[in-house]
Design a protein around this motif. Sequence first.
Motif, PDB file in Angstrom:
ATOM      1  N   HIS B 112       0.478   2.997  -0.898  1.00 45.17           N
ATOM      2  CA  HIS B 112      -0.771   2.399  -0.378  1.00 45.17           C
ATOM      3  C   HIS B 112      -0.674   0.880  -0.225  1.00 45.17           C
ATOM      4  N   HIS B 113       0.391   0.302  -0.728  1.00 45.68           N
ATOM      5  CA  HIS B 113       0.606  -1.150  -0.587  1.00 45.68           C
ATOM      6  C   HIS B 113       2.049  -1.451  -0.185  1.00 45.68           C
ATOM      7  N   PRO B 114       2.463  -0.959   1.006  1.00 45.64           N
ATOM      8  CA  PRO B 114       3.856  -1.159   1.405  1.00 45.64           C
ATOM      9  C   PRO B 114       4.181  -2.592   1.821  1.00 45.64           C
ATOM     10  N   ILE B 115       3.184  -3.370   2.169  1.00 44.44           N
ATOM     11  CA  ILE B 115       3.430  -4.725   2.669  1.00 44.44           C
ATOM     12  C   ILE B 115       3.201  -5.768   1.585  1.00 44.44           C
ATOM     13  N   SER B 116       2.055  -5.655   0.905  1.00 42.98           N
ATOM     14  CA  SER B 116       1.726  -6.660  -0.109  1.00 42.98           C
ATOM     15  C   SER B 116       0.652  -6.151  -1.045  1.00 42.98           C
ATOM     16  N   SER B 117       0.826  -6.411  -2.330  1.00 43.46           N
ATOM     17  CA  SER B 117      -0.218  -6.008  -3.277  1.00 43.46           C
ATOM     18  C   SER B 117      -1.359  -7.018  -3.296  1.00 43.46           C
ATOM     19  N   SER B 118      -1.215  -8.113  -2.577  1.00 42.64           N
ATOM     20  CA  SER B 118      -2.330  -9.074  -2.531  1.00 42.64           C
ATOM     21  C   SER B 118      -3.238  -8.825  -1.332  1.00 42.64           C
ATOM     22  N   GLN B 119      -2.902  -7.832  -0.516  1.00 41.47           N
ATOM     23  CA  GLN B 119      -3.805  -7.426   0.563  1.00 41.47           C
ATOM     24  C   GLN B 119      -4.406  -6.069   0.219  1.00 41.47           C
ATOM     25  N   TYR B 120      -5.542  -5.755   0.861  1.00 44.20           N
ATOM     26  CA  TYR B 120      -6.152  -4.446   0.655  1.00 44.20           C
ATOM     27  C   TYR B 120      -5.363  -3.353   1.375  1.00 44.20           C
ATOM     28  N   TYR B 121      -5.507  -2.161   0.862  1.00 48.20           N
ATOM     29  CA  TYR B 121      -4.933  -0.984   1.541  1.00 48.20           C
ATOM     30  C   TYR B 121      -5.360  -0.960   3.008  1.00 48.20           C
ATOM     31  N   GLU B 122      -6.622  -1.253   3.246  1.00 49.36           N
ATOM     32  CA  GLU B 122      -7.160  -1.176   4.607  1.00 49.36           C
ATOM     33  C   GLU B 122      -6.431  -2.115   5.562  1.00 49.36           C
ATOM     34  N   GLN B 123      -5.788  -3.148   5.015  1.00 53.16           N
ATOM     35  CA  GLN B 123      -5.060  -4.091   5.874  1.00 53.16           C
ATOM     36  C   GLN B 123      -3.625  -3.636   6.148  1.00 53.16           C
ATOM     37  N   GLN B 124      -3.212  -2.540   5.537  1.00 51.80           N
ATOM     38  CA  GLN B 124      -1.824  -2.098   5.708  1.00 51.80           C
ATOM     39  C   GLN B 124      -1.734  -0.582   5.863  1.00 51.80           C
ATOM     40  N   ARG B 125      -2.791  -0.035   6.485  1.00 49.83           N
ATOM     41  CA  ARG B 125      -2.874   1.414   6.665  1.00 49.83           C
ATOM     42  C   ARG B 125      -1.724   2.007   7.469  1.00 49.83           C
ATOM     43  N   ALA B 126      -1.336   1.333   8.550  1.00 50.98           N
ATOM     44  CA  ALA B 126      -0.315   1.914   9.435  1.00 50.98           C
ATOM     45  C   ALA B 126       1.013   2.049   8.688  1.00 50.98           C
ATOM     46  N   ALA B 127       1.416   0.976   8.015  1.00 50.44           N
ATOM     47  CA  ALA B 127       2.663   1.028   7.242  1.00 50.44           C
ATOM     48  C   ALA B 127       2.526   2.008   6.076  1.00 50.44           C
ATOM     49  N   ALA B 128       1.348   2.056   5.474  1.00 47.68           N
ATOM     50  CA  ALA B 128       1.115   2.972   4.351  1.00 47.68           C
ATOM     51  C   ALA B 128       1.327   4.422   4.782  1.00 47.68           C
ATOM     52  N   LYS B 129       0.828   4.755   5.942  1.00 47.23           N
ATOM     53  CA  LYS B 129       0.976   6.126   6.433  1.00 47.23           C
ATOM     54  C   LYS B 129       2.455   6.478   6.600  1.00 47.23           C
ATOM     55  N   LYS B 130       3.225   5.538   7.123  1.00 49.42           N
ATOM     56  CA  LYS B 130       4.659   5.798   7.304  1.00 49.42           C
ATOM     57  C   LYS B 130       5.365   5.905   5.966  1.00 49.42           C
ATOM     58  N   ARG B 131       5.082   4.954   5.084  1.00 50.14           N
ATOM     59  CA  ARG B 131       5.772   4.984   3.789  1.00 50.14           C
ATOM     60  C   ARG B 131       5.404   6.242   3.013  1.00 50.14           C
ATOM     61  N   ALA B 132       4.124   6.625   3.079  1.00 50.89           N
ATOM     62  CA  ALA B 132       3.677   7.816   2.340  1.00 50.89           C
ATOM     63  C   ALA B 132       4.372   9.073   2.849  1.00 50.89           C
ATOM     64  N   THR B 133       4.648   9.134   4.145  1.00 50.01           N
ATOM     65  CA  THR B 133       5.346  10.296   4.699  1.00 50.01           C
ATOM     66  C   THR B 133       6.707  10.467   4.029  1.00 50.01           C
ATOM     67  N   PHE B 134       7.463   9.384   3.950  1.00 49.23           N
ATOM     68  CA  PHE B 134       8.767   9.462   3.297  1.00 49.23           C
ATOM     69  C   PHE B 134       8.625   9.757   1.807  1.00 49.23           C
ATOM     70  N   PHE B 135       7.624   9.164   1.198  1.00 52.17           N
ATOM     71  CA  PHE B 135       7.417   9.400  -0.232  1.00 52.17           C
ATOM     72  C   PHE B 135       7.151  10.886  -0.488  1.00 52.17           C
ATOM     73  N   ARG B 136       6.264  11.469   0.306  1.00 51.18           N
ATOM     74  CA  ARG B 136       5.936  12.892   0.125  1.00 51.18           C
ATOM     75  C   ARG B 136       7.120  13.799   0.442  1.00 51.18           C
ATOM     76  N   ASP B 137       7.813  13.487   1.555  1.00 56.14           N
ATOM     77  CA  ASP B 137       8.837  14.422   2.039  1.00 56.14           C
ATOM     78  C   ASP B 137      10.189  14.250   1.361  1.00 56.14           C
ATOM     79  N   GLU B 138      10.479  13.055   0.888  1.00 62.47           N
ATOM     80  CA  GLU B 138      11.812  12.816   0.328  1.00 62.47           C
ATOM     81  C   GLU B 138      11.786  12.385  -1.132  1.00 62.47           C
TER      82      GLU B 138
END
Lengths: 236, 236
Positions: B112-138
């Motif tokens: 949920h924070h692939p870019i920065s922990s000092s930004q909100y999840y809502e500011q990094q949703r697109a990257a979060a979705k991609k990172r979460a896919t790999f996290f879930r699948d691999e």
Amino acid sequence: MRYELYYWTGIQGRGEFVRLALEDAGADYIDVARKRGDSAMMPFLRGKYDGALPFAPPFLKAGKLVIAQTATILAYLGPHLGLVPGGQAAEIYAQQLQQTIADIVVEAHDTHHPISSSQYYEQQRAAAKKRATFFRDERIPKYLDYFESVIERGNGRQALSRHSYVDLSLFQLISGLDYAFPNAMRRMQKRIPRLRALAERIAERPNIAAYLQSPRRIAFNEDGIFRHYPALDPKN
Amino acid sequence: MRYELYYWTGIQGRGEFVRLALEDAGADYIDVARKRGDSAMMPFLRGKYDGALPFAPPFLKAGKLVIAQTATILAYLGPHLGLVPGGQAAEIYAQQLQQTIADIVVEAHDTHHPISSSQYYEQQRAAAKKRATFFRDERIPKYLDYFESVIERGNGRQALSRHSYVDLSLFQLISGLDYAFPNAMRRMQKRIPRLRALAERIAERPNIAAYLQSPRRIAFNEDGIFRHYPALDPKN
């Protein structure tokens, strides 16, 4: 005892933190994969060896013990190699500091792999650029300010009351950041005088100086943790 | 000894791994920030306390010792609370496993924070979705297959030869992943029978069962490490 270090060939990576400790102490060790190939690690990773199961390299074989995770390996080696001051408080603090170094190492890695380590950097450049910005502007200062304070509270020159594996690891951290983020590190220069002095002193230790000149020291490269991609470290 | 645990109020976070060990052992401890507010941690983080300097919570005060980093805290507490089998090999293996749990915890956070922990999840949703896919699948399969093997090589029911803080942490890991990624974890169900059985047994331990029912157990929420965002855990 002859230690056996197991780590991927071709990169410094996390194995380098262990290698520096073994080299500094003049320990008897074999860098197994560099002798026999990466496949030498597979029996351990596949659970064929009847001991602790490593999740990933590096791992160390010390007699019958198999120990994985860089910070755990160093917590074990520290007292055996004379690379941690005596006493429980110092051993615990060294461990804590080493784990904090491990944390920034993960973050340094994720600047070029913010989405997935199973994809190439080239496939995640846009996210990498964003993550690297925060890493340079917020995380490097936060971590290095912290380690600067640690040395200040140590003996002013070292993290603990005397030379330790933590100092060797701080040298490696600074070296890696200098390689990957030379511009960002130039901006940090005046802020970390103690870390800079420590890194210079470590590089001049006879065993380390000899190691750094030897073919055993793999050069930093773009397969490792600390990678220099100019797009991730702009001049300003 | 009365232990003092320092961790952010309002989330389970990394503090929960320590809390579970203290609760399971029925140890005498104060959850300091929950009594006196998060500001009670500041003197330690600002270096006003004359001991080891923590980089971040959680940290534990045990007499004069201040110990930070979850895995280091547990390595210290394990023998004191009877939460690790005797002997160096078991203590080292427990530490290694705990650090591997710490690694997947970082990766779970970074979904949920692939870019920065000092930004909100809502500011990094697109990257979060991609990172979460790999996290879930691999990544979830890779880590949980590993821990399943660890239990298989342990005594078949536990990670080590008997109950330990590693088992408590595996319970917490499974609980967090179930909360954040219920769909992905449903797909893992048949693949991790030993982990599932372990997590159930831990939840039934009298002190843990009482703790989980108590107001001391903070509910999982979207400020913590394990967050449930439906976009990051689609049904298929």
